[in-house]
Design an enzyme around this catalytic site. Sequence first.
Site, PDB file in Angstrom:
ATOM      1  N   GLY A  91     -21.222  -2.531  18.946  1.00  0.00           N
ATOM      2  CA  GLY A  91     -22.527  -1.866  18.858  1.00  0.00           C
ATOM      3  C   GLY A  91     -23.528  -2.509  19.814  1.00  0.00           C
ATOM      4  O   GLY A  91     -23.265  -3.558  20.407  1.00  0.00           O
ATOM      5  N   ARG A  92     -24.687  -1.844  19.945  1.00  0.00           N
ATOM      6  CA  ARG A  92     -25.746  -2.378  20.829  1.00  0.00           C
ATOM      7  C   ARG A  92     -26.100  -3.814  20.448  1.00  0.00           C
ATOM      8  O   ARG A  92     -26.131  -4.704  21.290  1.00  0.00           O
ATOM      9  CB  ARG A  92     -27.007  -1.505  20.726  1.00  0.00           C
ATOM     10  N   ALA A 103     -33.179  -9.603   7.229  1.00  0.00           N
ATOM     11  CA  ALA A 103     -34.488  -9.238   7.786  1.00  0.00           C
ATOM     12  C   ALA A 103     -34.344  -7.938   8.547  1.00  0.00           C
ATOM     13  O   ALA A 103     -33.395  -7.754   9.310  1.00  0.00           O
ATOM     14  CB  ALA A 103     -35.008 -10.324   8.722  1.00  0.00           C
ATOM     15  N   ASN A 143     -36.211  -7.136  10.815  1.00  0.00           N
ATOM     16  CA  ASN A 143     -36.548  -7.446  12.201  1.00  0.00           C
ATOM     17  C   ASN A 143     -36.443  -8.952  12.370  1.00  0.00           C
ATOM     18  O   ASN A 143     -37.101  -9.702  11.658  1.00  0.00           O
ATOM     19  CB  ASN A 143     -37.968  -6.970  12.518  1.00  0.00           C
ATOM     20  N   MET A 144     -35.591  -9.371  13.301  1.00  0.00           N
ATOM     21  CA  MET A 144     -35.312 -10.807  13.441  1.00  0.00           C
ATOM     22  C   MET A 144     -36.197 -11.459  14.499  1.00  0.00           C
ATOM     23  O   MET A 144     -35.991 -12.617  14.827  1.00  0.00           O
ATOM     24  CB  MET A 144     -33.841 -11.014  13.826  1.00  0.00           C
ATOM     25  N   HIS A 203     -39.185   4.279  18.232  1.00  0.00           N
ATOM     26  CA  HIS A 203     -37.885   3.715  18.598  1.00  0.00           C
ATOM     27  C   HIS A 203     -37.105   4.705  19.462  1.00  0.00           C
ATOM     28  O   HIS A 203     -37.419   5.893  19.490  1.00  0.00           O
ATOM     29  CB  HIS A 203     -37.040   3.407  17.348  1.00  0.00           C
ATOM     30  N   HIS A 204     -36.043   4.196  20.065  1.00  0.00           N
ATOM     31  CA  HIS A 204     -35.128   4.992  20.906  1.00  0.00           C
ATOM     32  C   HIS A 204     -34.514   6.174  20.144  1.00  0.00           C
ATOM     33  O   HIS A 204     -34.493   6.182  18.906  1.00  0.00           O
ATOM     34  CB  HIS A 204     -34.007   4.081  21.415  1.00  0.00           C
ATOM     35  N   LYS A 217     -31.796   5.936  17.035  1.00  0.00           N
ATOM     36  CA  LYS A 217     -32.058   5.327  15.719  1.00  0.00           C
ATOM     37  C   LYS A 217     -31.880   6.367  14.617  1.00  0.00           C
ATOM     38  O   LYS A 217     -32.347   7.493  14.735  1.00  0.00           O
ATOM     39  CB  LYS A 217     -33.474   4.742  15.683  1.00  0.00           C
TER      40      LYS A 217
HETATM   41  P1  NAD Z   1     -24.994   0.729  16.928  1.00  0.00           P
HETATM   42  O1  NAD Z   1     -24.665   2.078  16.383  1.00  0.00           O
HETATM   43  O2  NAD Z   1     -25.075   0.544  18.409  1.00  0.00           O
HETATM   44  O3  NAD Z   1     -23.947  -0.359  16.362  1.00  0.00           O
HETATM   45  C1  NAD Z   1     -23.406  -0.349  15.064  1.00  0.00           C
HETATM   46  C2  NAD Z   1     -21.947  -0.748  15.199  1.00  0.00           C
HETATM   47  O4  NAD Z   1     -21.414  -0.945  13.893  1.00  0.00           O
HETATM   48  C3  NAD Z   1     -21.098   0.348  15.885  1.00  0.00           C
HETATM   49  O5  NAD Z   1     -20.347  -0.221  16.948  1.00  0.00           O
HETATM   50  C4  NAD Z   1     -20.200   0.838  14.756  1.00  0.00           C
HETATM   51  O6  NAD Z   1     -18.917   1.267  15.201  1.00  0.00           O
HETATM   52  C5  NAD Z   1     -20.089  -0.439  13.906  1.00  0.00           C
HETATM   53  N1  NAD Z   1     -19.583  -0.182  12.547  1.00  0.00           N
HETATM   54  C6  NAD Z   1     -19.825   0.879  11.737  1.00  0.00           C
HETATM   55  N2  NAD Z   1     -19.130   0.748  10.591  1.00  0.00           N
HETATM   56  C7  NAD Z   1     -18.430  -0.415  10.685  1.00  0.00           C
HETATM   57  C8  NAD Z   1     -17.518  -1.086   9.833  1.00  0.00           C
HETATM   58  N3  NAD Z   1     -17.175  -0.587   8.638  1.00  0.00           N
HETATM   59  N4  NAD Z   1     -16.997  -2.262  10.251  1.00  0.00           N
HETATM   60  C9  NAD Z   1     -17.325  -2.794  11.450  1.00  0.00           C
HETATM   61  N5  NAD Z   1     -18.180  -2.186  12.328  1.00  0.00           N
HETATM   62  C10 NAD Z   1     -18.720  -1.015  11.931  1.00  0.00           C
HETATM   63  O7  NAD Z   1     -26.385   0.310  16.248  1.00  0.00           O
HETATM   64  P2  NAD Z   1     -27.381  -0.875  16.634  1.00  0.00           P
HETATM   65  O8  NAD Z   1     -28.495  -0.360  17.482  1.00  0.00           O
HETATM   66  O9  NAD Z   1     -26.619  -2.067  17.079  1.00  0.00           O
HETATM   67  O10 NAD Z   1     -28.050  -1.150  15.190  1.00  0.00           O
HETATM   68  C11 NAD Z   1     -27.268  -1.503  14.062  1.00  0.00           C
HETATM   69  C12 NAD Z   1     -28.182  -1.739  12.866  1.00  0.00           C
HETATM   70  O11 NAD Z   1     -29.029  -2.857  13.123  1.00  0.00           O
HETATM   71  C13 NAD Z   1     -29.117  -0.569  12.536  1.00  0.00           C
HETATM   72  O12 NAD Z   1     -29.257  -0.474  11.146  1.00  0.00           O
HETATM   73  C14 NAD Z   1     -30.436  -0.988  13.179  1.00  0.00           C
HETATM   74  O13 NAD Z   1     -31.564  -0.390  12.582  1.00  0.00           O
HETATM   75  C15 NAD Z   1     -30.394  -2.472  12.917  1.00  0.00           C
HETATM   76  N6  NAD Z   1     -31.235  -3.295  13.790  1.00  0.00           N
HETATM   77  C16 NAD Z   1     -31.849  -4.358  13.199  1.00  0.00           C
HETATM   78  C17 NAD Z   1     -32.597  -5.241  13.964  1.00  0.00           C
HETATM   79  C18 NAD Z   1     -33.161  -6.464  13.296  1.00  0.00           C
HETATM   80  O14 NAD Z   1     -33.839  -7.271  13.969  1.00  0.00           O
HETATM   81  N7  NAD Z   1     -32.891  -6.676  12.010  1.00  0.00           N
HETATM   82  C19 NAD Z   1     -32.753  -5.018  15.350  1.00  0.00           C
HETATM   83  C20 NAD Z   1     -32.101  -3.923  15.924  1.00  0.00           C
HETATM   84  C21 NAD Z   1     -31.331  -3.075  15.132  1.00  0.00           C
END
Ligand code: NAD
Length: 273
Positions: free
Chosen positions: A13-14, A128, A130-131, A161-162, A165
């Site tokens: 994931g991202r 969190a 937001n980290m 957001h992008h 989301k």
């Molecule tokens: P993304 O869709 O790019 O990545 C999520 C990844 O999780 C994908 O590669 C997906 O295949 C994988 N995934 C799904 N189910 C899975 C499973 N059962 N086992 C293993 N992997 C699995 O999304 P993203 O932009 O990386 O964001 C992910 C989450 O993090 C979102 O909920 C987003 O809102 C959150 N986020 C939080 C913060 C923070 O600071 N807390 C910052 C950015 C994003």
Amino acid sequence: MTETAIGVVGCAGRMGRLNMTTILASDAARLAGGSEHPDSSWVGKNLASLIEGASREDDSGLTVGGDPRALFAASDVVVDFTTPDASVTHAGLAVESGTALVLGTTGLSVEQQAAVEAAARQVAVVQAANMSLGINLLTILVEQASRSLGPDFDIEVLEMHHRHKVDAPSGTALALGAAAAAGRGVSLDEVAQKVRDGHTGERRRGDIGFATLRGGDVAGEHTVLLAAPGERIELTHKATDRAIFSKGAIRAALWVAGRPPGLYSMRDVLGLG
Ligand code: NAD
């Protein structure tokens, strides 16, 4: 110094990719491995191929796993930015293996949040929405402003957001709303106005409103507005690089390794009190 072994679930994931880049850049951390959804086309592929800027020395021969159980067993801490369903499963595995967890996934339902909190009674969890350092400081400023200004100031939380989301309002917007509510000694659930549409009538005194924008590649922008007749305060945070979240996540992972069970926040990690 012994390195902390950190596993990354959702490694394709991202955020998963950025978390691995940050681990490789840290002298205190070692990448224990990465896992993905079992149906992902990345399962079985070389892990280093997912990491921007990885050198040949970083190619440890690790491949993307489809079963997170082995990853939890091999890690001191697992970092999870995936989906709410997956995060609940991962929280259970953290308990099973006694591995600390850093949880960044947003959009958890009340039941899913309760499952995470139950896990945190048996294992250390940093959670969190937001980290980043900036947003965690902002929540403190918002709480102070809301407490000092009182209910004559209307509070609105605006976020963008992008386009990818999937949850709204963002977890960060809700955390900022919760901070504003805490400043007034009320619970956000009692005063939140998450959507307005049609003939809504006048704004109810004490409500905390939300507005959500989505588009392009915006990493995350949040403004808390405190508006009274004759004046308005706007407290804004703009993320221009998602690396701020992964730096916070890996800092949290290094902090939480070996801690007693509990649900910790980034305020605990950053010592913001
Ligand atoms: P993304 O869709 O790019 O990545 C999520 C990844 O999780 C994908 O590669 C997906 O295949 C994988 N995934 C799904 N189910 C899975 C499973 N059962 N086992 C293993 N992997 C699995 O999304 P993203 O932009 O990386 O964001 C992910 C989450 O993090 C979102 O909920 C987003 O809102 C959150 N986020 C939080 C913060 C923070 O600071 N807390 C910052 C950015 C994003």
